[in-house]
Scaffold this active site. Sequence first.
Site, mmCIF file in Angstrom:
data_model
loop_
_atom_site.group_PDB
_atom_site.id
_atom_site.type_symbol
_atom_site.label_atom_id
_atom_site.label_comp_id
_atom_site.label_asym_id
_atom_site.label_seq_id
_atom_site.Cartn_x
_atom_site.Cartn_y
_atom_site.Cartn_z
ATOM 1 N N HIS A 1 -1.457 3.256 9.274
ATOM 2 C CA HIS A 1 -1.625 3.207 7.806
ATOM 3 C C HIS A 1 -1.968 1.494 7.714
ATOM 4 C CE1 HIS A 1 0.244 6.564 6.338
ATOM 5 N NE2 HIS A 1 1.247 6.579 7.126
ATOM 6 N N CYS B 1 -2.739 9.631 9.673
ATOM 7 C CA CYS B 1 -1.074 10.066 9.753
ATOM 8 C C CYS B 1 -1.173 11.559 9.370
ATOM 9 C CB CYS B 1 -0.272 9.458 8.907
ATOM 10 S SG CYS B 1 1.649 9.265 9.466
#
Length: 508
Positions: free
Chosen positions: A444, A333
Amino acid sequence: MKRGEDIMAKIMVQGTASSVGKSILVTALCRIFKQDGFSVCPFKSQNMSLNSYITLDGKEMGRAQVLQAYAAGLEPEVFMNPILLKPTSDKKCQIIVNGKIFGNSTAMEYHNMKLDFKDMLKKQFEELEKKFDIIVMEGAGSPAEINLRDRDIVNMGMAELVDAPVILAGDIDKGGVFASLAGTMLLLSASEKKRVKATIINKFRGDLEILRPGLTMLEEIIHIPCNGVIPYFRLNLEDEDGAVEFNKKITAPIDIAVIKLLHISNFTDFDPLKAEEDVSVRFVTTKEELGNPDLLIIPGTKNTIDDLITLRDLGIIEAIKEYSGKGIILGICGGYQMLGNSLRDPKSIEGSLAIINGMKLLDIDTVFESEKTTTRVKARIINMMDINGIKSIEAYGYEIHMGKCSYRNKAKPLFQIYSKNGEQTSSLDGAINECGNVMGTYIHGIFDGVEFREHIINTLRIKKCMEPKKSRVYESLREKEIDKLSDIVRANIDMDGIYKIVGVNKQS
């Protein structure tokens, strides 16, 4: 087993401070009630955390309530955590309401608007009471924060709103547990004191017989019984929000280093790695601590640009670039965005800086957008170095980001996403460099799946001339750990007393 007549079954765990074990105690109670045959649901009206999760319907909630949902045998849903606060600085946060962005505000602005959510919280809680036998609620911080009392919607304010009994937990490992329990009770109003039905002491090390006189004296001072003393333990479960112990030592043959960013988010991404027997996960904050790990991970962050500047000021970026010539790097991310050429913020999503150079280790560019991506995804690897003979590798996880990356000539996509929020799709994610040793992804929870985790760790093992191994299913390991947790808590608290507080008659 039957519920008490005309009694709404609920119990709330509050604490003398943050990180005293409220979340893990709620997790244990959810599993115990489930084991005893009740339908149970966790509930935390307001959570402040940078560890968040995306539900099956693409909504965002706190990770602590996700673990509690698993303990209750439920799929996580946002009604378990209606309000999530994600700090972006010391005085500002992003407000998530029912899984979607409500807005950004200063601490004072949010404090002034909290009471606007009371009706919503009450209605949602009442709907839960219709669906479940028992609701296990969690407070936040301490109910003795008297400056917040008039607008409280997460501790005694929430307990009063739904008429819930309270257990007060204290952490003896920090020291001063008797003072913290007595002091908390001293600062509560008369009506709040009546709600507290018992205390529980967490994280005890030593001889319980030496502690007993103190328990008796405490009961005489606050006139509330101690329901139990839970011993200090270590289990492979997600840490309470904000209470994680960031290990700094190499404790196993495979050394994985994670950059501990100032605004690090979703550090639960690395819990499955800790479950690998020969893997050590350590967190580094300086260039001197970096060393020569087998894998370097740059994690997610709530403020990518600010953390990138901090890394540059500390000289860590130069150390990462030097390491990239010999080691393997994975960015997740915000960490993925940092690895690129540039980060542009034309709409001032993260601050006033419109553009900043990245580490230039991946040939990508990022533009921050106002719309937040929140999706559960399934994907397969399409480009990755393959030194252990695996050609088709599946992965799954979730996306939480406000940026979009574009590829230049020297970067290839890492994943092909084929499912988003349960719907078939086809899109690209992540990137890998030409040498195959620097990678990034928006996903994630990427290590939760066996195939991707096993491939990465076996790649590291083979490079170190170690034998490849099969990885275990993380979800199964987590279930076993939750059962161990419930066994520990059940053995050390008075569950008959808990059932009496809850208002449920447990009959065998």
